[in-house]
Design an enzyme around this catalytic site. Structure first.
Site, short mmCIF file in Angstrom:
data_model
loop_
_atom_site.label_atom_id
_atom_site.label_comp_id
_atom_site.label_asym_id
_atom_site.label_seq_id
_atom_site.Cartn_x
_atom_site.Cartn_y
_atom_site.Cartn_z
N ASN A 148 0.78 -1.20 -0.02
CA ASN A 148 -0.03 -0.06 0.04
C ASN A 148 1.05 1.23 0.01
OD1 ASN A 148 -1.66 2.10 0.61
ND2 ASN A 148 -2.51 1.03 2.59
N LYS A 189 3.37 0.70 2.97
CA LYS A 189 2.92 -0.12 3.87
C LYS A 189 3.00 -1.25 3.24
CE LYS A 189 -0.43 2.38 6.55
NZ LYS A 189 -1.81 2.48 6.78
N ARG A 245 -2.51 -2.25 -3.30
CA ARG A 245 -3.88 -1.35 -3.17
C ARG A 245 -3.83 -0.29 -4.12
NH1 ARG A 245 -4.95 3.40 1.24
NH2 ARG A 245 -6.87 4.02 0.33
N HIS A 282 -12.81 3.50 0.04
CA HIS A 282 -12.85 2.34 1.08
C HIS A 282 -13.75 1.14 0.44
CE1 HIS A 282 -12.62 5.83 4.08
NE2 HIS A 282 -11.57 5.31 4.23
N HIS A 288 -17.35 2.96 7.63
CA HIS A 288 -16.02 2.86 8.09
C HIS A 288 -15.54 4.07 8.76
CE1 HIS A 288 -12.02 1.33 6.68
NE2 HIS A 288 -11.79 2.62 6.89
N LEU A 289 -15.14 4.11 9.76
CA LEU A 289 -14.76 5.31 10.39
C LEU A 289 -13.32 5.18 10.86
CD1 LEU A 289 -18.08 5.58 12.66
CD2 LEU A 289 -17.55 6.60 10.46
N ASN A 320 -9.16 7.23 10.07
CA ASN A 320 -9.12 8.52 9.96
C ASN A 320 -9.68 9.47 8.85
OD1 ASN A 320 -6.85 9.60 11.99
ND2 ASN A 320 -5.54 7.69 10.82
N GLY A 321 -9.75 8.45 7.86
CA GLY A 321 -10.85 8.97 6.82
C GLY A 321 -11.93 8.12 7.21
N ARG A 361 -10.53 16.38 7.73
CA ARG A 361 -11.22 16.70 6.70
C ARG A 361 -12.88 17.39 7.00
NH1 ARG A 361 -10.21 11.22 3.60
NH2 ARG A 361 -8.17 11.50 2.94
N ASP A 409 -7.40 13.10 16.69
CA ASP A 409 -7.53 11.67 17.03
C ASP A 409 -8.70 11.55 17.80
OD1 ASP A 409 -6.76 9.39 18.81
OD2 ASP A 409 -5.09 9.34 17.27
N CYS A 410 -9.49 10.68 17.54
CA CYS A 410 -10.83 10.38 18.10
C CYS A 410 -10.61 10.20 19.80
CB CYS A 410 -11.68 9.23 17.58
SG CYS A 410 -13.22 9.22 18.35
N GLU A 429 -14.65 0.46 15.19
CA GLU A 429 -14.53 -0.86 15.99
C GLU A 429 -14.39 -0.52 17.69
OE1 GLU A 429 -11.43 -2.86 14.04
OE2 GLU A 429 -12.23 -2.48 12.21
N GLU A 481 -8.65 -4.99 5.25
CA GLU A 481 -8.46 -4.64 3.97
C GLU A 481 -7.27 -5.61 3.48
OE1 GLU A 481 -8.64 -0.74 5.54
OE2 GLU A 481 -9.40 -0.23 3.14
P1 ADP Z 1 -6.86 4.73 9.10
O1 ADP Z 1 -8.05 5.38 8.51
O2 ADP Z 1 -5.48 5.45 9.26
O3 ADP Z 1 -6.54 3.19 8.94
P2 ADP Z 1 -7.69 3.62 11.68
O4 ADP Z 1 -8.90 2.70 11.08
O5 ADP Z 1 -6.72 2.75 12.40
O6 ADP Z 1 -7.17 4.77 10.74
O7 ADP Z 1 -8.79 4.62 12.74
C1 ADP Z 1 -7.96 5.68 13.47
C2 ADP Z 1 -8.89 6.35 14.36
O8 ADP Z 1 -9.30 5.20 15.03
C3 ADP Z 1 -8.37 7.43 15.23
O9 ADP Z 1 -9.00 8.62 15.31
C4 ADP Z 1 -8.25 6.70 16.45
O10 ADP Z 1 -8.20 7.72 17.56
C5 ADP Z 1 -9.53 5.94 16.61
N1 ADP Z 1 -9.60 5.05 17.66
C6 ADP Z 1 -8.55 4.17 17.81
N2 ADP Z 1 -9.04 3.22 19.02
C7 ADP Z 1 -9.86 4.05 19.71
C8 ADP Z 1 -10.48 3.89 20.64
N3 ADP Z 1 -10.19 2.83 21.67
N4 ADP Z 1 -11.41 4.83 21.19
C9 ADP Z 1 -11.73 5.94 20.16
N5 ADP Z 1 -11.16 6.03 18.99
C10 ADP Z 1 -10.17 5.02 18.77
#
Ligand code: ADP
Length: 398
Positions: free
Chosen positions: A10, A17, A89, A178, A206-207, A209-210, A239, A281-282, A332, A384
């Site tokens: 990727n 990656k 990818r 996605h 699908h939640l 970073n994007g 975004r 970052d969530c 997740e 993926e």
């Molecule tokens: P990418 O799109 O780069 O593959 P990921 O699917 O790894 O990203 O998702 C990253 C997001 O998931 C970040 O916003 C991160 O904060 C959030 N995240 C990961 N673990 C947790 C958690 N335990 N609680 C809340 N958010 C989380």
């Protein structure tokens, strides 16, 4: 079934990656991340047998150098001869590909032709393919497109309401992204729920970073929230998602920013980061929201509210709702975001079960709503890389 392993690549413009997988069991034997490519201090980090190892790429700090270092690492561990094919990818296959494909000259030309649709990603994907062809000589290479799964969207879902000549002349339309994740998660969700995917009406969120949502009916994508680019749709880490298009001219007129600067602002400084003025970052946002940080609280609420509005609109596209599926890092793991979204969507027949919602985290799948006999919400971890490895093994005849 052969015992050959699949290398999955990727590539981004300055990163690569990689993962080596057994496509039958899903076991990951090695993973790596090359960073700072095209800078003199480029390096690659390998993860194998639970150990991490960092190797400098100063001698050849580009994609070919990274793939060369990967081959050397595989040789060191006696894995090189077990690689049977390479899966890539590729972000945009435009309208040319609705499925993964074995790469030949014609496919390379098509990926190149799609560069205007994914100017940041497709050139990097091409670099990765060429590097793999150079270094892993003679192995089949397979392209797995982010856009392919959404090629089933009907014209009324993918057409922008602007003069149609722009679609005819430039292929300007909604494509969605996605797709590899949606395909994997749609299958897994049907299996998990013990239902035939061809009779399930699903909305998948699908939640990561994007972030995006998609409507799936009869196993096929009917609509999705991302469009020509990944900027459209939901609020994401950095975004903005949907806006009044006039925000562009408003910002230009009132700040003097140019087109590229505004595009960057909407892609890299907006979303959770822009609203919270804290982080993209969530996890951080949730921690600070718990302490009462006003920006973090607002960012979370907007994220969940906009997502819930999209879930409802995607139920229109799916012709109803049997299952709302959460996946990606936030989907997740964030019980809080899920609880808010399910709360907004109670009118669709969803009722959160708090205990189940807390249990379905950190890689655990699970239904998170009460059994009402109607729609359910469920958490399904995405994979993926495994999907890419499985397509690659199948198309390479392994
Ligand atoms: P990418 O799109 O780069 O593959 P990921 O699917 O790894 O990203 O998702 C990253 C997001 O998931 C970040 O916003 C991160 O904060 C959030 N995240 C990961 N673990 C947790 C958690 N335990 N609680 C809340 N958010 C989380």
């Amino acid at each position: 079934m052969s015992d050959k392993l699949i290398l999955v690549l990727n590539c981004g413009s300055s990163s690569l990656k990689g993962a080596v997988l057994d496509s039958a069991s899903g076991e990951v034997l090695l993973s790596c991340l090359a960073e700072k490519l095209n800078l003199s201090d480029a390096f690659i980090t390998f993860k194998i047998n639970g150990e991490k190892e960092q190797v400098s790429l100063a001698a050849q700090p580009n994609h070919t150098g990274a793939v060369g270092a990967l081959l050397a690492e595989l040789q060191k561990h006696g894995l090189d001869s077990r690689i049977g094919a390479v899966g890539h990818r590729v972000v945009s296959g435009g309208e040319a590909y609705s499925e993964s494909v074995l790469i030949d000259e014609q496919v390379l030309a098509a990926v190149e032709k799609c560069i205007p649709l994914a100017p940041l990603h497709n050139p990097a994907n091409l670099l990765g393919i060429r590097a793999a062809q150079d270094i892993f000589k003679g192995l089949p290479n397979v392209a797995v497109f982010d856009t392919a799964f959404h090629q089933t969207m009907p014209a009324h879902a993918y057409t922008y309401a602007i003069p149609r000549r722009f679609y005819r002349d430039f292929s300007l339309r909604r494509y969605g992204f996605h797709g590899t994740s949606y395909r994997f998660v749609a299958d897994e969700a049907a299996r998990f729920l013990g239902k035939d995917k061809n009779s399930l009406r699903m909305v998948i969120a699908h939640l990561g970073n994007g972030a995006s949502v998609a409507a799936i009916k009869n196993g096929e994508s009917q609509d999705t929230s991302m469009g020509l680019t990944p900027l459209e749709g939901l609020v994401m880490g950095t975004r903005s998602g949907d806006l009044d298009p006039s925000v562009f001219s408003f910002l230009a007129d009132n700040t003097g920013l140019g087109i590229q600067e505004i595009t960057d602002l909407l892609n890299k400084q907006s979303g959770l980061l822009g609203i919270s003025e804290l982080s993209n970052d969530c996890r951080t946002i949730e921690e600070e929201a718990a302490k009462g940080h006003e920006g973090a609280l607002l960012a979370l609420e907007i994220f969940a509210y906009r997502l819930a509005k999209y879930v409802a609109s995607m139920a229109v596209a799916a012709g109803g709702l049997d299952a709302l599926v959460f996946t990606g890092g936030i989907g997740e793991n964030s019980a809080l975001v899920r609880a808010k979204v399910v709360g907004y969507c109670e009118f669709l027949g969803l009722k959160l079960n708090e205990e189940k919602n807390l249990a379905a985290r950190f890689g655990n799948a699970g239904v998170i709503t009460e059994d009402t006999g109607g729609a359910v919400a469920v958490v399904i971890p995405t994979n993926e890389e495994l999907m890419i490895a499985q397509d690659t093994a199948r198309l390479s005849g392994l």
